[in-house]
Every structure is written in C-alpha cells, then in structure tokens.
Design a protein around this motif. Sequence first.
Motif, PDB file in Angstrom:
ATOM      1  N   ARG A  35      28.057  17.835  45.003  1.00 28.30           N
ATOM      2  CA  ARG A  35      27.840  19.233  45.365  1.00 28.30           C
ATOM      3  C   ARG A  35      29.086  20.091  45.178  1.00 28.30           C
ATOM      4  NH1 ARG A  35      23.958  20.080  50.175  1.00 28.30           N
ATOM      5  NH2 ARG A  35      22.683  19.207  48.545  1.00 28.30           N
ATOM      6  N   GLY A  36      30.252  19.581  45.551  1.00 23.62           N
ATOM      7  CA  GLY A  36      31.510  20.329  45.402  1.00 23.62           C
ATOM      8  C   GLY A  36      31.792  20.689  43.942  1.00 23.62           C
ATOM      9  N   GLU A  37      31.601  19.710  43.043  1.00 23.66           N
ATOM     10  CA  GLU A  37      31.796  19.958  41.602  1.00 23.66           C
ATOM     11  C   GLU A  37      30.890  21.075  41.110  1.00 23.66           C
ATOM     12  OE1 GLU A  37      31.281  16.576  38.909  1.00 23.66           O
ATOM     13  OE2 GLU A  37      31.850  15.276  40.590  1.00 23.66           O
ATOM     14  N   ILE A  38      29.625  20.982  41.510  1.00 18.64           N
ATOM     15  CA  ILE A  38      28.643  21.974  41.064  1.00 18.64           C
ATOM     16  C   ILE A  38      29.004  23.355  41.602  1.00 18.64           C
ATOM     17  CG2 ILE A  38      26.216  22.676  41.240  1.00 18.64           C
ATOM     18  CD1 ILE A  38      25.547  19.624  41.258  1.00 18.64           C
ATOM     19  N   LEU A  39      29.392  23.442  42.859  1.00 15.56           N
ATOM     20  CA  LEU A  39      29.743  24.734  43.449  1.00 15.56           C
ATOM     21  C   LEU A  39      30.957  25.363  42.763  1.00 15.56           C
ATOM     22  CD1 LEU A  39      29.080  23.988  47.229  1.00 15.56           C
ATOM     23  CD2 LEU A  39      27.731  25.443  45.676  1.00 15.56           C
ATOM     24  N   GLU A  40      31.943  24.552  42.370  1.00 13.80           N
ATOM     25  CA  GLU A  40      33.097  25.082  41.632  1.00 13.80           C
ATOM     26  C   GLU A  40      32.663  25.646  40.274  1.00 13.80           C
ATOM     27  OE1 GLU A  40      36.524  22.529  41.265  1.00 13.80           O
ATOM     28  OE2 GLU A  40      36.252  21.802  43.328  1.00 13.80           O
ATOM     29  N   LEU A  41      31.820  24.923  39.598  1.00  9.90           N
ATOM     30  CA  LEU A  41      31.315  25.346  38.292  1.00  9.90           C
ATOM     31  C   LEU A  41      30.532  26.651  38.409  1.00  9.90           C
ATOM     32  CD1 LEU A  41      31.064  24.441  35.331  1.00  9.90           C
ATOM     33  CD2 LEU A  41      29.029  23.177  35.988  1.00  9.90           C
ATOM     34  N   VAL A  42      29.715  26.736  39.427  1.00 13.97           N
ATOM     35  CA  VAL A  42      28.871  27.908  39.649  1.00 13.97           C
ATOM     36  C   VAL A  42      29.730  29.157  39.892  1.00 13.97           C
ATOM     37  CG1 VAL A  42      27.281  28.887  41.361  1.00 13.97           C
ATOM     38  CG2 VAL A  42      26.858  26.620  40.411  1.00 13.97           C
ATOM     39  N   GLN A  43      30.840  29.015  40.573  1.00 13.02           N
ATOM     40  CA  GLN A  43      31.727  30.153  40.855  1.00 13.02           C
ATOM     41  C   GLN A  43      32.264  30.775  39.568  1.00 13.02           C
ATOM     42  OE1 GLN A  43      34.683  28.654  43.556  1.00 13.02           O
ATOM     43  NE2 GLN A  43      33.522  29.310  45.354  1.00 13.02           N
ATOM     44  N   VAL A  44      32.579  29.958  38.582  1.00  8.77           N
ATOM     45  CA  VAL A  44      33.100  30.457  37.313  1.00  8.77           C
ATOM     46  C   VAL A  44      32.101  31.421  36.664  1.00  8.77           C
ATOM     47  CG1 VAL A  44      33.774  29.785  34.962  1.00  8.77           C
ATOM     48  CG2 VAL A  44      34.528  28.416  36.917  1.00  8.77           C
ATOM     49  N   PHE A  45      30.806  31.143  36.837  1.00  9.48           N
ATOM     50  CA  PHE A  45      29.759  31.966  36.231  1.00  9.48           C
ATOM     51  C   PHE A  45      29.275  33.070  37.166  1.00  9.48           C
ATOM     52  CE2 PHE A  45      29.812  28.323  33.532  1.00  9.48           C
ATOM     53  CZ  PHE A  45      29.422  28.792  32.293  1.00  9.48           C
ATOM     54  N   ARG A  46      29.906  33.204  38.297  1.00  9.86           N
ATOM     55  CA  ARG A  46      29.520  34.190  39.321  1.00  9.86           C
ATOM     56  C   ARG A  46      28.048  34.072  39.705  1.00  9.86           C
ATOM     57  NH1 ARG A  46      31.764  39.055  36.350  1.00  9.86           N
ATOM     58  NH2 ARG A  46      33.695  38.148  35.676  1.00  9.86           N
ATOM     59  N   ALA A  47      27.582  32.838  39.735  1.00  7.10           N
ATOM     60  CA  ALA A  47      26.211  32.577  40.184  1.00  7.10           C
ATOM     61  C   ALA A  47      26.224  32.467  41.709  1.00  7.10           C
ATOM     62  CB  ALA A  47      25.690  31.281  39.568  1.00  7.10           C
ATOM     63  N   ARG A  48      25.062  32.682  42.305  1.00  9.91           N
ATOM     64  CA  ARG A  48      24.948  32.602  43.759  1.00  9.91           C
ATOM     65  C   ARG A  48      24.022  31.456  44.134  1.00  9.91           C
ATOM     66  NH1 ARG A  48      23.358  37.523  46.975  1.00  9.91           N
ATOM     67  NH2 ARG A  48      21.341  36.675  46.385  1.00  9.91           N
ATOM     68  N   VAL A  49      24.361  30.778  45.200  1.00  5.91           N
ATOM     69  CA  VAL A  49      23.475  29.763  45.755  1.00  5.91           C
ATOM     70  C   VAL A  49      22.475  30.499  46.638  1.00  5.91           C
ATOM     71  CG1 VAL A  49      23.313  27.726  47.224  1.00  5.91           C
ATOM     72  CG2 VAL A  49      25.273  27.996  45.684  1.00  5.91           C
ATOM     73  N   VAL A  50      21.173  30.346  46.333  1.00  4.90           N
ATOM     74  CA  VAL A  50      20.151  31.053  47.111  1.00  4.90           C
ATOM     75  C   VAL A  50      19.297  30.111  47.956  1.00  4.90           C
ATOM     76  CG1 VAL A  50      20.060  33.089  45.618  1.00  4.90           C
ATOM     77  CG2 VAL A  50      18.578  31.124  45.120  1.00  4.90           C
ATOM     78  N   ASP A  51      19.473  28.787  47.750  1.00  2.54           N
ATOM     79  CA  ASP A  51      18.767  27.814  48.585  1.00  2.54           C
ATOM     80  C   ASP A  51      19.516  26.493  48.511  1.00  2.54           C
ATOM     81  OD1 ASP A  51      16.542  27.002  50.273  1.00  2.54           O
ATOM     82  OD2 ASP A  51      15.879  25.784  48.570  1.00  2.54           O
ATOM     83  N   VAL A  52      19.586  25.818  49.660  1.00  2.00           N
ATOM     84  CA  VAL A  52      20.259  24.530  49.749  1.00  2.00           C
ATOM     85  C   VAL A  52      19.297  23.537  50.388  1.00  2.00           C
ATOM     86  CG1 VAL A  52      22.214  23.260  50.736  1.00  2.00           C
ATOM     87  CG2 VAL A  52      22.503  25.650  50.041  1.00  2.00           C
ATOM     88  N   ALA A  53      19.152  22.375  49.741  1.00  2.00           N
ATOM     89  CA  ALA A  53      18.356  21.278  50.292  1.00  2.00           C
ATOM     90  C   ALA A  53      19.250  20.040  50.335  1.00  2.00           C
ATOM     91  CB  ALA A  53      17.126  21.040  49.425  1.00  2.00           C
ATOM     92  N   ASP A  54      18.744  18.951  50.867  1.00  2.00           N
ATOM     93  CA  ASP A  54      19.544  17.733  50.977  1.00  2.00           C
ATOM     94  C   ASP A  54      20.095  17.270  49.634  1.00  2.00           C
ATOM     95  OD1 ASP A  54      19.163  17.633  53.709  1.00  2.00           O
ATOM     96  OD2 ASP A  54      17.477  16.224  53.594  1.00  2.00           O
ATOM     97  N   ASP A  55      19.272  17.335  48.590  1.00  2.00           N
ATOM     98  CA  ASP A  55      19.685  16.825  47.283  1.00  2.00           C
ATOM     99  C   ASP A  55      19.534  17.837  46.149  1.00  2.00           C
ATOM    100  OD1 ASP A  55      20.499  14.305  48.143  1.00  2.00           O
ATOM    101  OD2 ASP A  55      18.446  13.530  48.089  1.00  2.00           O
ATOM    102  N   ALA A  56      19.485  19.133  46.477  1.00  2.40           N
ATOM    103  CA  ALA A  56      19.314  20.132  45.420  1.00  2.40           C
ATOM    104  C   ALA A  56      19.898  21.475  45.850  1.00  2.40           C
ATOM    105  CB  ALA A  56      17.835  20.296  45.080  1.00  2.40           C
ATOM    106  N   LEU A  57      20.294  22.248  44.846  1.00  2.00           N
ATOM    107  CA  LEU A  57      20.730  23.630  45.041  1.00  2.00           C
ATOM    108  C   LEU A  57      19.887  24.515  44.132  1.00  2.00           C
ATOM    109  CD1 LEU A  57      24.628  23.249  44.779  1.00  2.00           C
ATOM    110  CD2 LEU A  57      23.307  23.653  46.865  1.00  2.00           C
ATOM    111  N   THR A  58      19.516  25.681  44.638  1.00  2.00           N
ATOM    112  CA  THR A  58      18.861  26.668  43.794  1.00  2.00           C
ATOM    113  C   THR A  58      19.854  27.791  43.579  1.00  2.00           C
ATOM    114  OG1 THR A  58      16.684  26.089  44.654  1.00  2.00           O
ATOM    115  CG2 THR A  58      16.880  28.198  43.494  1.00  2.00           C
ATOM    116  N   LEU A  59      20.086  28.123  42.321  1.00  2.00           N
ATOM    117  CA  LEU A  59      21.093  29.104  41.940  1.00  2.00           C
ATOM    118  C   LEU A  59      20.445  30.334  41.339  1.00  2.00           C
ATOM    119  CD1 LEU A  59      23.355  26.566  40.042  1.00  2.00           C
ATOM    120  CD2 LEU A  59      23.530  27.230  42.450  1.00  2.00           C
TER     121      LEU A  59
END
Length: 176
Positions: free
Chosen positions: A98-122
């Motif tokens: 999850r940490g790796e994915i969140l760092e990557l997402v920040q570079v693209f200025r994407a937002r996390v709009v939903d969090v589940a145990d094993d998934a993120l919706t961006l």
Amino acid sequence: MKHTLSVLVEDESGALSRISGLFARRGFNIESLAVGPAEKNGMSRLTMVVEGDDRTLQQMTKQLDKLINVLGVIDLSTVPAVERELMLLKVSAPPRQRGEILELVQVFRARVVDVADDALTLEVVGDPGKLVALEQLLEPYGILEIARTGKVALERASGVNTEFLKVTASEKRVPA
C-alpha cells in the motif's frame, strides 16, 4: 489522425441518436463521447474523439452542422484547447504494498476515494496520456476495475497553445 470535436446541440431527445447515427452510417467509430449540460439552459455539449484525415473530418463537420438541433461544431484539434478526462481505478493493494502505491499515486496527483482491506480506489484527472501512464505503472499491482469518462475539452480563451510550449521547452533542454 485523431480529432476532438466539440458539438453544441439543443437539449432535445434524439439529438445524440442523430449524431451517432451520422457517424455509424459512414463507418466512423466514435472513440470517446462525453455529453453534458452546456453554459445555457436547453443546450448540451458533446465532446467526441474520432479518427480520420482532415478532408474526411471536414465533410463530417459539414454534415453535423446540417443536422437538426446542432448549433455549432468546432474541431478542437486545430485550435489551442484544454482537454481532461477522469478515471476511477480500483487496484489491488495489500497492506505490504500500500505504501508503494500511495507514493506512486502522489506523483500523478491522484486521490484515494475508497480504501478496503486489500484494494484502493483512485480518482485521477488529466490528459489521456497521464491516465494511461498511471494505469501502466499500476498494472503490476493488479488492476481490478477501471471506469473512464471520455475526454471533455474547451477551446482556450487565452489562445495559448500549451502543446507548442511543451515542444519549445523540451527543445531548449536538448543541447545542440
């Protein structure tokens, strides 16, 4: 060549059907289509991405202009324009990654709009190239679902051609 057409129509039933029918009868595929209310009540704006040469698109534009309910057509491929698309992307994100994915997402200025145990919706907004780049980088993590809006675009009021500025800036960085 891909063309982005902005079509202003009267907001009446059957307008979209007549427009899509015109393209279908002539064997044209509409790659992307976004429709919504325009700046005045009773009007809608369609933003379409279609492929074809300049001559064929000129013919299609003339045909569109003749349709009932069509108020105007602009080929935004030939003028400075602002273009955006929205993508919702659900990616597999176990806690250890999850940490790796969140760092990557920040570079693209994407937002996390939903969090589940094993998934993120961006949610990511930008030009189509940006969306494809993020999708490719997230592919190794496991993309579960994608939904895209299609391109929306408006002519730039400033008249500034940012594509020209990007090319000019990159040329300045390359030593001669």
